[in-house]
Design an enzyme around this catalytic site. Sequence first.
Site, mmCIF file in Angstrom:
data_model
loop_
_atom_site.group_PDB
_atom_site.id
_atom_site.type_symbol
_atom_site.label_atom_id
_atom_site.label_comp_id
_atom_site.label_asym_id
_atom_site.label_seq_id
_atom_site.Cartn_x
_atom_site.Cartn_y
_atom_site.Cartn_z
ATOM 1 N N CYS A 119 0.830 -1.216 0.000
ATOM 2 C CA CYS A 119 0.000 0.000 0.000
ATOM 3 C C CYS A 119 0.862 1.263 0.000
ATOM 4 O O CYS A 119 1.623 1.501 0.941
ATOM 5 C CB CYS A 119 -0.910 -0.039 1.226
ATOM 6 S SG CYS A 119 -1.703 1.519 1.628
ATOM 7 N N GLY A 120 0.735 2.071 -1.039
ATOM 8 C CA GLY A 120 1.508 3.311 -1.145
ATOM 9 C C GLY A 120 1.207 4.302 -0.035
ATOM 10 O O GLY A 120 2.113 4.937 0.505
ATOM 11 N N HIS A 121 -0.073 4.461 0.306
ATOM 12 C CA HIS A 121 -0.440 5.386 1.388
ATOM 13 C C HIS A 121 0.164 4.931 2.714
ATOM 14 O O HIS A 121 0.600 5.745 3.527
ATOM 15 C CB HIS A 121 -1.957 5.508 1.523
ATOM 16 C CG HIS A 121 -2.624 6.137 0.353
ATOM 17 N ND1 HIS A 121 -2.383 7.422 -0.047
ATOM 18 C CD2 HIS A 121 -3.515 5.632 -0.532
ATOM 19 C CE1 HIS A 121 -3.107 7.697 -1.107
ATOM 20 N NE2 HIS A 121 -3.812 6.630 -1.430
ATOM 21 N N CYS A 122 0.195 3.620 2.933
ATOM 22 C CA CYS A 122 0.770 3.064 4.168
ATOM 23 C C CYS A 122 2.262 3.370 4.245
ATOM 24 O O CYS A 122 2.781 3.736 5.298
ATOM 25 C CB CYS A 122 0.557 1.558 4.224
ATOM 26 S SG CYS A 122 -1.183 1.055 4.159
#
Length: 85
Positions: free
Chosen positions: A32-35
Amino acid sequence: AGGAVASLDEAALVAAASSGRDVFVKFFAPWCGHCKRLAPTWAQLAAQLAPRGVDVVTVDCTVHSELCAAFKVRGYPSLRFLHDG
């Protein structure tokens, strides 16, 4: 946990939540990029909140899918604040 972000499994999360301390949990997936972008901020938050009795932790939902389902995680990252368990 002293300002460090601990990665927890179900048993460790249950133990942390029943320790009398508040626990702020980030449920995430490694892809997950946001993570990934949240990780440095999450570490800073851990350092700031540890002296106030709040453990800032993570749970990898690709490893602990049943735990994430129990917390009704539908997207990543999902944040949950567990006040005194």
